[in-house]
Write a protein that holds these residues in place. Sequence first.
Motif, PDB file in Angstrom:
ATOM      1  N   ASP A  94       0.825  -1.205   0.000  1.00  0.00           N
ATOM      2  CA  ASP A  94       0.000   0.000   0.000  1.00  0.00           C
ATOM      3  C   ASP A  94       0.862   1.259   0.000  1.00  0.00           C
ATOM      4  O   ASP A  94       0.583   2.222  -0.714  1.00  0.00           O
ATOM      5  CB  ASP A  94      -0.964  -0.001   1.189  1.00  0.00           C
ATOM      6  N   SER A 112       3.992   1.419  -1.084  1.00  0.00           N
ATOM      7  CA  SER A 112       4.660   1.478  -2.384  1.00  0.00           C
ATOM      8  C   SER A 112       3.744   2.058  -3.449  1.00  0.00           C
ATOM      9  O   SER A 112       4.169   2.874  -4.282  1.00  0.00           O
ATOM     10  CB  SER A 112       5.122   0.074  -2.797  1.00  0.00           C
ATOM     11  N   ASP A 113       2.476   1.659  -3.434  1.00  0.00           N
ATOM     12  CA  ASP A 113       1.525   2.185  -4.424  1.00  0.00           C
ATOM     13  C   ASP A 113       1.333   3.689  -4.248  1.00  0.00           C
ATOM     14  O   ASP A 113       1.275   4.442  -5.238  1.00  0.00           O
ATOM     15  CB  ASP A 113       0.188   1.466  -4.299  1.00  0.00           C
ATOM     16  N   ALA A 116       4.608   5.443  -5.443  1.00  0.00           N
ATOM     17  CA  ALA A 116       4.748   5.425  -6.906  1.00  0.00           C
ATOM     18  C   ALA A 116       3.782   6.410  -7.551  1.00  0.00           C
ATOM     19  O   ALA A 116       4.143   7.110  -8.510  1.00  0.00           O
ATOM     20  CB  ALA A 116       4.501   4.014  -7.427  1.00  0.00           C
ATOM     21  N   ALA A 117       2.559   6.475  -7.039  1.00  0.00           N
ATOM     22  CA  ALA A 117       1.581   7.419  -7.592  1.00  0.00           C
ATOM     23  C   ALA A 117       2.011   8.853  -7.354  1.00  0.00           C
ATOM     24  O   ALA A 117       1.892   9.716  -8.239  1.00  0.00           O
ATOM     25  CB  ALA A 117       0.210   7.155  -6.970  1.00  0.00           C
ATOM     26  N   SER A 142       4.840   9.750  -9.655  1.00  0.00           N
ATOM     27  CA  SER A 142       4.347   9.973 -11.019  1.00  0.00           C
ATOM     28  C   SER A 142       3.707  11.353 -11.146  1.00  0.00           C
ATOM     29  O   SER A 142       3.966  12.076 -12.117  1.00  0.00           O
ATOM     30  CB  SER A 142       3.343   8.878 -11.380  1.00  0.00           C
ATOM     31  N   TYR A 200      11.401   7.117  -9.566  1.00  0.00           N
ATOM     32  CA  TYR A 200      10.979   6.150  -8.543  1.00  0.00           C
ATOM     33  C   TYR A 200      11.552   4.781  -8.900  1.00  0.00           C
ATOM     34  O   TYR A 200      11.496   4.352 -10.062  1.00  0.00           O
ATOM     35  CB  TYR A 200       9.456   6.065  -8.475  1.00  0.00           C
ATOM     36  N   ARG A 215      11.655   0.664  -7.324  1.00  0.00           N
ATOM     37  CA  ARG A 215      11.230  -0.323  -6.329  1.00  0.00           C
ATOM     38  C   ARG A 215      12.293  -1.410  -6.226  1.00  0.00           C
ATOM     39  O   ARG A 215      12.691  -2.002  -7.238  1.00  0.00           O
ATOM     40  CB  ARG A 215       9.886  -0.951  -6.725  1.00  0.00           C
ATOM     41  N   PRO A 237       4.131  -1.785  -7.768  1.00  0.00           N
ATOM     42  CA  PRO A 237       3.443  -0.733  -8.528  1.00  0.00           C
ATOM     43  C   PRO A 237       3.568  -0.963 -10.033  1.00  0.00           C
ATOM     44  O   PRO A 237       4.655  -1.232 -10.546  1.00  0.00           O
ATOM     45  CB  PRO A 237       4.176   0.546  -8.098  1.00  0.00           C
ATOM     46  N   HIS A 238       2.462  -0.857 -10.722  1.00  0.00           N
ATOM     47  CA  HIS A 238       2.427  -1.156 -12.145  1.00  0.00           C
ATOM     48  C   HIS A 238       3.236  -0.139 -12.947  1.00  0.00           C
ATOM     49  O   HIS A 238       3.152   1.075 -12.724  1.00  0.00           O
ATOM     50  CB  HIS A 238       0.979  -1.145 -12.649  1.00  0.00           C
ATOM     51  N   GLN A 260       6.387   0.527 -13.019  1.00  0.00           N
ATOM     52  CA  GLN A 260       7.561   1.164 -12.416  1.00  0.00           C
ATOM     53  C   GLN A 260       8.801   0.276 -12.545  1.00  0.00           C
ATOM     54  O   GLN A 260       8.704  -0.948 -12.674  1.00  0.00           O
ATOM     55  CB  GLN A 260       7.306   1.459 -10.940  1.00  0.00           C
TER      56      GLN A 260
END
Length: 236
Positions: free
Chosen positions: A72, A74-75, A78-79, A82, A88, A90, A217-218, A220
């Motif tokens: 959570d 990390s998401d 990352a957001a 962005s 960023y 991971r 995270p998608h 990344q």
Amino acid sequence: IAGSAEAHEIATALAQRDVQTQAILRRAERSFGPLAVPSRVWTPGSVAAMKSALIEQGVSAICDAGHGFDADISDLAAAAASDLDLPYLRVLRPCWNVEPPALRVASVAEAARKVNPGARVFAATGRGTVMDFVPFKGSRLFLRQTSINTRTPLPDFALPVQGTPPFSQAEETALFQQLNIDTLICRNVGGSASRPKLDAALALGLRTIVIDRPAPPHGQQIITGADAAVDWLADL
């Protein structure tokens, strides 16, 4: 973002360079000791909160070496990166290859639902997950605890098992036999240091339930080691 063994390696390397670094942790470290860079315990409540903190501190890049199961945070990071156009990265060690007869599940709660009646379960899922086992169908839950500091009382069905990692396969085997364990529940955190409990359980023929790590995270960039993360930071 800290919370893994790799975070300590990265912090130690950065402390020896002319790089302004601050680490955030979801919880106080219990296994690895203090980080080599300034740190604080903080959990962002939203992307907006993360963005506000990044702007206030003048952050120019995020190296996310948080725990693999703190997806959570990390998401959110990352957001926020962005939205603010910040680099960023991971850092995630490779997951273990888990094959039958071990069972794979998506959460602690799902693992708990698969506990057989009367089972003697050893769980390496963290003290904070104990309520995910309610109602408990087994006879006893032994919960690994790396800190002797008790926080909240455990339910009647649970007992703490204290110890300081890393543990060898021989140590884990002896512990499981001493406690008469028939079921292991653990998270797929990857890496060699945490693997011995899984190898011990499989060698003993214990029923083994492994919780899959959440997806990163998608879209990344992801790397698997501390050295590569330090090189990435050096190239910014």
